[in-house]
Write a protein that holds these residues in place. Sequence first.
Motif, PDB file in Angstrom:
ATOM      1  N   UNK A  65       0.828  -1.212   0.000  1.00  0.00           N
ATOM      2  CA  UNK A  65       0.000   0.000   0.000  1.00  0.00           C
ATOM      3  C   UNK A  65       0.858   1.255   0.000  1.00  0.00           C
ATOM      4  N   UNK A  66       1.919   1.249   0.813  1.00  0.00           N
ATOM      5  CA  UNK A  66       2.812   2.408   0.899  1.00  0.00           C
ATOM      6  C   UNK A  66       3.552   2.619  -0.418  1.00  0.00           C
ATOM      7  N   UNK A  67       4.023   1.538  -1.020  1.00  0.00           N
ATOM      8  CA  UNK A  67       4.774   1.650  -2.271  1.00  0.00           C
ATOM      9  C   UNK A  67       3.881   2.011  -3.456  1.00  0.00           C
ATOM     10  N   UNK A  68       2.594   1.652  -3.368  1.00  0.00           N
ATOM     11  CA  UNK A  68       1.683   1.898  -4.487  1.00  0.00           C
ATOM     12  C   UNK A  68       1.312   3.363  -4.620  1.00  0.00           C
ATOM     13  N   UNK A  69       1.371   4.096  -3.531  1.00  0.00           N
ATOM     14  CA  UNK A  69       0.993   5.521  -3.561  1.00  0.00           C
ATOM     15  C   UNK A  69       1.883   6.276  -2.579  1.00  0.00           C
ATOM     16  N   UNK A  70       2.815   7.031  -3.103  1.00  0.00           N
ATOM     17  CA  UNK A  70       3.771   7.740  -2.252  1.00  0.00           C
ATOM     18  C   UNK A  70       3.138   8.895  -1.501  1.00  0.00           C
ATOM     19  N   UNK A  71       1.913   9.255  -1.842  1.00  0.00           N
ATOM     20  CA  UNK A  71       1.235  10.374  -1.182  1.00  0.00           C
ATOM     21  C   UNK A  71       0.056   9.914  -0.326  1.00  0.00           C
ATOM     22  N   UNK A  72      -0.019   8.643  -0.032  1.00  0.00           N
ATOM     23  CA  UNK A  72      -1.124   8.122   0.768  1.00  0.00           C
ATOM     24  C   UNK A  72      -0.750   8.182   2.248  1.00  0.00           C
ATOM     25  N   UNK A  73      -1.158   9.236   2.912  1.00  0.00           N
ATOM     26  CA  UNK A  73      -0.846   9.408   4.335  1.00  0.00           C
ATOM     27  C   UNK A  73      -1.543   8.358   5.184  1.00  0.00           C
ATOM     28  N   UNK A  74      -2.738   7.987   4.790  1.00  0.00           N
ATOM     29  CA  UNK A  74      -3.514   7.023   5.559  1.00  0.00           C
ATOM     30  C   UNK A  74      -2.809   5.669   5.603  1.00  0.00           C
ATOM     31  N   UNK A  75      -2.244   5.243   4.464  1.00  0.00           N
ATOM     32  CA  UNK A  75      -1.532   3.966   4.425  1.00  0.00           C
ATOM     33  C   UNK A  75      -0.323   4.001   5.352  1.00  0.00           C
ATOM     34  N   UNK A  76       0.383   5.124   5.362  1.00  0.00           N
ATOM     35  CA  UNK A  76       1.565   5.232   6.213  1.00  0.00           C
ATOM     36  C   UNK A  76       1.201   5.224   7.701  1.00  0.00           C
ATOM     37  N   UNK A  77       0.135   5.922   8.044  1.00  0.00           N
ATOM     38  CA  UNK A  77      -0.249   5.933   9.457  1.00  0.00           C
ATOM     39  C   UNK A  77      -0.671   4.545   9.924  1.00  0.00           C
ATOM     40  N   UNK A  78      -1.467   3.852   9.117  1.00  0.00           N
ATOM     41  CA  UNK A  78      -1.903   2.519   9.508  1.00  0.00           C
ATOM     42  C   UNK A  78      -0.745   1.537   9.575  1.00  0.00           C
TER      43      UNK A  78
END
Length: 281
Positions: A65-78
């Motif tokens: 999830x993190x690698x698929x979207x470098x601007x996805x803050x939600x994925x990083x927090x989870x």
Amino acid sequence: MSEKYDQLIQEATQALGEHRFEDALRAADGALTESQKSSQAHTIRGIALAQLGRSAEATGAFQVAVNADLQNAKARYNFATHLYQQGDRDSAYSLAREALQIDSGMNSAQDLMRLIDEERRAAAHSQPAMAPPPGVPYGGMAAPPQSMPRAGYESRSVHTLPFLTKNAGLWTAAGWLLVLLSACVFAYSVTVLLPYFSELMANAQNQDKTKELSERMSSVMPGWVSLLSLFLTIGTIFWTIMDLVDRRGNFIWLVPSILCTICGMQWMVLPIYMVTARKSN
């Protein structure tokens, strides 16, 4: 994205909120059949897998999830919350900081960083670390503040364009300005051309007369109105596309937006999108 994908993501998100993690996992897997690179679907998979005790699989899903979207803050927090529960405080802190850099309004990421800082200070002074406040169970342990899935996978808007994230207020104001100007131009145009409408309808079958009336209507309309209308048309379509990209909205909104904008009636559809669709993204 397809309508089926949007529906599956909505079902998965609802299932998370109701702690139906098996259902959330199935819906997320279904969404991935529609879009294999969906960071959102992989994030939901990670949450569901973690809640089901399948930690190793959850780690893999979050990494994708993190690698698929470098601007996805939600994925990083989870992902950060998951690593925190696995005992990897350093990686959790780094991911939470990245999430906060992407979305400065993500208080949950800031809370997690503050908790880890407190634990580090307690460890440096050889004192017992402050226990995390109670929250939704996560992996059989107490979760950090605003934990998954109820708060970690929050329904609030997640931006993908940093520029719009930092200038969200101005961007929204620009949208409403387009609505106001478009409505004014439309009203002015109707006022100027209204005397010709009845005559135009009366001579609808007479092509020569209709052509003559059309030329007269064009001649009475000031040139600045045409230029402003062109600017508003381009501006409205550009604003809508950028906002949909930023909020990952449903691009089906472009159909009524473009049609109404070309007809000079963007003041009708744009407010509907801004009041309803933007809140749900």
